[in-house]
Design a protein around this motif. Sequence first.
Motif, PDB file in Angstrom:
ATOM      1  N   THR A 131       0.850  -1.177   0.000  1.00  0.00           N
ATOM      2  CA  THR A 131       0.000   0.000   0.000  1.00  0.00           C
ATOM      3  C   THR A 131       0.885   1.226   0.000  1.00  0.00           C
ATOM      4  O   THR A 131       1.485   1.573   1.022  1.00  0.00           O
ATOM      5  N   SER A 132       0.995   1.854  -1.142  1.00  0.00           N
ATOM      6  CA  SER A 132       1.724   3.110  -1.238  1.00  0.00           C
ATOM      7  C   SER A 132       0.737   4.239  -0.941  1.00  0.00           C
ATOM      8  O   SER A 132      -0.081   4.115  -0.038  1.00  0.00           O
ATOM      9  N   SER A 133       0.784   5.305  -1.680  1.00  0.00           N
ATOM     10  CA  SER A 133      -0.110   6.438  -1.420  1.00  0.00           C
ATOM     11  C   SER A 133      -0.162   7.324  -2.647  1.00  0.00           C
ATOM     12  O   SER A 133       0.796   7.383  -3.435  1.00  0.00           O
ATOM     13  N   SER A 134      -1.271   8.032  -2.791  1.00  0.00           N
ATOM     14  CA  SER A 134      -1.354   9.060  -3.826  1.00  0.00           C
ATOM     15  C   SER A 134      -0.181  10.016  -3.728  1.00  0.00           C
ATOM     16  O   SER A 134       0.351  10.495  -4.730  1.00  0.00           O
ATOM     17  N   THR A 135       0.262  10.270  -2.480  1.00  0.00           N
ATOM     18  CA  THR A 135       1.330  11.247  -2.273  1.00  0.00           C
ATOM     19  C   THR A 135       2.707  10.714  -2.651  1.00  0.00           C
ATOM     20  O   THR A 135       3.680  11.459  -2.627  1.00  0.00           O
ATOM     21  N   ALA A 136       2.795   9.423  -3.001  1.00  0.00           N
ATOM     22  CA  ALA A 136       4.044   8.920  -3.573  1.00  0.00           C
ATOM     23  C   ALA A 136       4.191   9.366  -5.025  1.00  0.00           C
ATOM     24  O   ALA A 136       5.286   9.316  -5.581  1.00  0.00           O
ATOM     25  N   ALA A 137       3.087   9.785  -5.617  1.00  0.00           N
ATOM     26  CA  ALA A 137       3.116  10.295  -6.991  1.00  0.00           C
ATOM     27  C   ALA A 137       3.100  11.820  -7.008  1.00  0.00           C
ATOM     28  O   ALA A 137       3.918  12.453  -7.671  1.00  0.00           O
ATOM     29  N   ALA A 138       2.173  12.430  -6.274  1.00  0.00           N
ATOM     30  CA  ALA A 138       2.091  13.894  -6.234  1.00  0.00           C
ATOM     31  C   ALA A 138       1.223  14.318  -5.065  1.00  0.00           C
ATOM     32  O   ALA A 138       0.290  13.612  -4.685  1.00  0.00           O
ATOM     33  N   SER A 139       1.518  15.473  -4.508  1.00  0.00           N
ATOM     34  CA  SER A 139       0.666  16.083  -3.489  1.00  0.00           C
ATOM     35  C   SER A 139      -0.467  16.840  -4.180  1.00  0.00           C
ATOM     36  O   SER A 139      -0.332  17.248  -5.340  1.00  0.00           O
ATOM     37  N   PRO A 140      -1.595  17.046  -3.490  1.00  0.00           N
ATOM     38  CA  PRO A 140      -2.690  17.809  -4.086  1.00  0.00           C
ATOM     39  C   PRO A 140      -2.245  19.213  -4.488  1.00  0.00           C
ATOM     40  O   PRO A 140      -1.513  19.869  -3.750  1.00  0.00           O
ATOM     41  N   GLN A 141      -2.691  19.645  -5.654  1.00  0.00           N
ATOM     42  CA  GLN A 141      -2.371  20.981  -6.165  1.00  0.00           C
ATOM     43  C   GLN A 141      -3.656  21.602  -6.718  1.00  0.00           C
ATOM     44  O   GLN A 141      -3.947  21.478  -7.905  1.00  0.00           O
ATOM     45  N   PRO A 142      -4.450  22.231  -5.857  1.00  0.00           N
ATOM     46  CA  PRO A 142      -5.753  22.734  -6.276  1.00  0.00           C
ATOM     47  C   PRO A 142      -5.671  23.663  -7.487  1.00  0.00           C
ATOM     48  O   PRO A 142      -4.742  24.462  -7.613  1.00  0.00           O
ATOM     49  N   ASN A 143      -6.654  23.490  -8.379  1.00  0.00           N
ATOM     50  CA  ASN A 143      -6.859  24.356  -9.556  1.00  0.00           C
ATOM     51  C   ASN A 143      -5.757  24.224 -10.605  1.00  0.00           C
ATOM     52  O   ASN A 143      -5.734  24.995 -11.568  1.00  0.00           O
ATOM     53  N   LYS A 144      -4.852  23.269 -10.427  1.00  0.00           N
ATOM     54  CA  LYS A 144      -3.778  23.077 -11.393  1.00  0.00           C
ATOM     55  C   LYS A 144      -4.044  21.813 -12.208  1.00  0.00           C
ATOM     56  O   LYS A 144      -4.347  20.761 -11.653  1.00  0.00           O
ATOM     57  N   VAL A 145      -3.925  21.929 -13.519  1.00  0.00           N
ATOM     58  CA  VAL A 145      -4.084  20.766 -14.387  1.00  0.00           C
ATOM     59  C   VAL A 145      -2.729  20.076 -14.539  1.00  0.00           C
ATOM     60  O   VAL A 145      -1.753  20.698 -14.976  1.00  0.00           O
ATOM     61  N   PHE A 146      -2.648  18.827 -14.119  1.00  0.00           N
ATOM     62  CA  PHE A 146      -1.428  18.043 -14.303  1.00  0.00           C
ATOM     63  C   PHE A 146      -1.799  16.572 -14.374  1.00  0.00           C
ATOM     64  O   PHE A 146      -2.919  16.186 -14.042  1.00  0.00           O
ATOM     65  N   THR A 147      -0.864  15.751 -14.829  1.00  0.00           N
ATOM     66  CA  THR A 147      -1.110  14.326 -15.048  1.00  0.00           C
ATOM     67  C   THR A 147      -0.344  13.500 -14.031  1.00  0.00           C
ATOM     68  O   THR A 147       0.789  13.807 -13.683  1.00  0.00           O
ATOM     69  N   ALA A 161      10.619  17.662   2.428  1.00  0.00           N
ATOM     70  CA  ALA A 161      10.706  16.912   3.689  1.00  0.00           C
ATOM     71  C   ALA A 161      12.119  16.916   4.251  1.00  0.00           C
ATOM     72  O   ALA A 161      12.310  16.989   5.470  1.00  0.00           O
ATOM     73  N   TRP A 162      13.112  16.850   3.363  1.00  0.00           N
ATOM     74  CA  TRP A 162      14.502  16.759   3.801  1.00  0.00           C
ATOM     75  C   TRP A 162      15.176  18.127   3.891  1.00  0.00           C
ATOM     76  O   TRP A 162      16.396  18.190   4.109  1.00  0.00           O
ATOM     77  N   ALA A 163      14.423  19.197   3.750  1.00  0.00           N
ATOM     78  CA  ALA A 163      14.997  20.532   3.943  1.00  0.00           C
ATOM     79  C   ALA A 163      15.492  20.667   5.380  1.00  0.00           C
ATOM     80  O   ALA A 163      15.057  19.931   6.276  1.00  0.00           O
ATOM     81  N   ASP A 175       4.589  16.757   4.130  1.00  0.00           N
ATOM     82  CA  ASP A 175       5.702  16.466   3.221  1.00  0.00           C
ATOM     83  C   ASP A 175       6.509  15.266   3.697  1.00  0.00           C
ATOM     84  O   ASP A 175       6.949  14.433   2.886  1.00  0.00           O
ATOM     85  N   VAL A 176       6.704  15.152   5.009  1.00  0.00           N
ATOM     86  CA  VAL A 176       7.449  14.010   5.552  1.00  0.00           C
ATOM     87  C   VAL A 176       6.675  12.717   5.296  1.00  0.00           C
ATOM     88  O   VAL A 176       7.255  11.703   4.884  1.00  0.00           O
ATOM     89  N   TYR A 177       5.364  12.745   5.519  1.00  0.00           N
ATOM     90  CA  TYR A 177       4.550  11.563   5.221  1.00  0.00           C
ATOM     91  C   TYR A 177       4.679  11.193   3.740  1.00  0.00           C
ATOM     92  O   TYR A 177       4.890  10.023   3.384  1.00  0.00           O
ATOM     93  N   SER A 178       4.559  12.185   2.864  1.00  0.00           N
ATOM     94  CA  SER A 178       4.672  11.935   1.421  1.00  0.00           C
ATOM     95  C   SER A 178       6.040  11.353   1.072  1.00  0.00           C
ATOM     96  O   SER A 178       6.151  10.456   0.221  1.00  0.00           O
ATOM     97  N   ALA A 179       7.071  11.863   1.721  1.00  0.00           N
ATOM     98  CA  ALA A 179       8.428  11.354   1.467  1.00  0.00           C
ATOM     99  C   ALA A 179       8.561   9.904   1.913  1.00  0.00           C
ATOM    100  O   ALA A 179       9.228   9.096   1.239  1.00  0.00           O
ATOM    101  N   THR A 180       7.936   9.529   3.034  1.00  0.00           N
ATOM    102  CA  THR A 180       8.013   8.134   3.481  1.00  0.00           C
ATOM    103  C   THR A 180       7.406   7.207   2.435  1.00  0.00           C
ATOM    104  O   THR A 180       7.965   6.136   2.141  1.00  0.00           O
ATOM    105  N   LYS A 181       6.277   7.603   1.869  1.00  0.00           N
ATOM    106  CA  LYS A 181       5.600   6.748   0.904  1.00  0.00           C
ATOM    107  C   LYS A 181       6.349   6.720  -0.431  1.00  0.00           C
ATOM    108  O   LYS A 181       6.460   5.669  -1.069  1.00  0.00           O
ATOM    109  N   THR A 182       6.862   7.879  -0.844  1.00  0.00           N
ATOM    110  CA  THR A 182       7.613   7.949  -2.103  1.00  0.00           C
ATOM    111  C   THR A 182       8.870   7.108  -2.014  1.00  0.00           C
ATOM    112  O   THR A 182       9.144   6.250  -2.877  1.00  0.00           O
TER     113      THR A 182
END
Length: 347
Positions: A131-147, A161-163, A175-182
Amino acid sequence: MSSDDLVIPKGSLVVVTGANGFIGSHVVDQLLQHGYNVRGTVRNVAKNSWLNDYFSAKYGPGRFSLAEVPDMSHEGAFDEVVKGAAGIAHVATPVRQFHDPNIAVPMVVNGTLNVLASAAAEPSMRRVVITSSSTAAASPQPNKVFTMDEKTWNETAVKAAWAPPPYEGLQRRLDVYSATKTQAEQAAWKFMEDKKPDFVLNTVLPNVNMGTILSPENQGYPSSGGWVKAVWDGFPGEEGEKLKYNPPQYYVNVQDDALVHVAALIYPDVQNERLFAFAHPYSWNDILDALRRLYPQQKFIDDIPNIGEDKSKVANQRAEELLKRVSGLPAWTSLEQSVHDATKAWV
């Protein structure tokens, strides 16, 4: 398909890590419904003995058992757990508990690699699903069109996350959660490339899970399982105020997500795939609309202004096709039905 045509025949043993969680408990439930036996891992068996009672009452004794894995990041943590198993669904993860990547990322990466190493040493193992996560691909970016597709990785969140410290604030934690999944998913694919084990790996990338909580008295309102309750209550308290600012994204009904996991475990044509368990985009206002239709007598907060919308294009067709195949459902479960399923925990 007959049981003989499946990668894992019915009656086989499948391990599910994090069996007490929102998604993990549903993966257990769907595997048992589909005729498999399940060994569920938890950090503390004594605290989660309710799982034995719940699944024994529903499916009969002997189909489900519990195993204790206090620390999944400890080397060899899953060596005993996987013995005799034909598949593993690795669902367990600490959800947004840490701000410090030096703690969170190694914990999740090592846990994932430990599952794979134990699986590689088990002769009966045929499939591993992580079980990965949507955030392993991208974080939500409201109103932006992307694939978002199988080649998309959330390097932006990893960099954030690593800053350098200080490690604080809601965005840092996200960001840290997203980094763990990515980084855990990337490590898993690298393991497969380097070690070339005998089993097949698939990953499932779900977005926000909503729907039925199997045992509210024991689970409470776990992770995103409690988000509909937060909307119902008007986002109370400090945590509610933080949640209120979560951006629009996609939802998936938790039972649909669990069924995608089952399909990834059992179907011979699903190999080395990243499956996007995304149903449709939603916002808090869409949930409010659904609640008002379902419970017209109930008073809810007003719509949230300037909330935006998720305009991303996600490669979720393969996951939907597998959902239809394994369940016979015509499509993803609707948001309104998912909201209604969630409210059964307290209405």
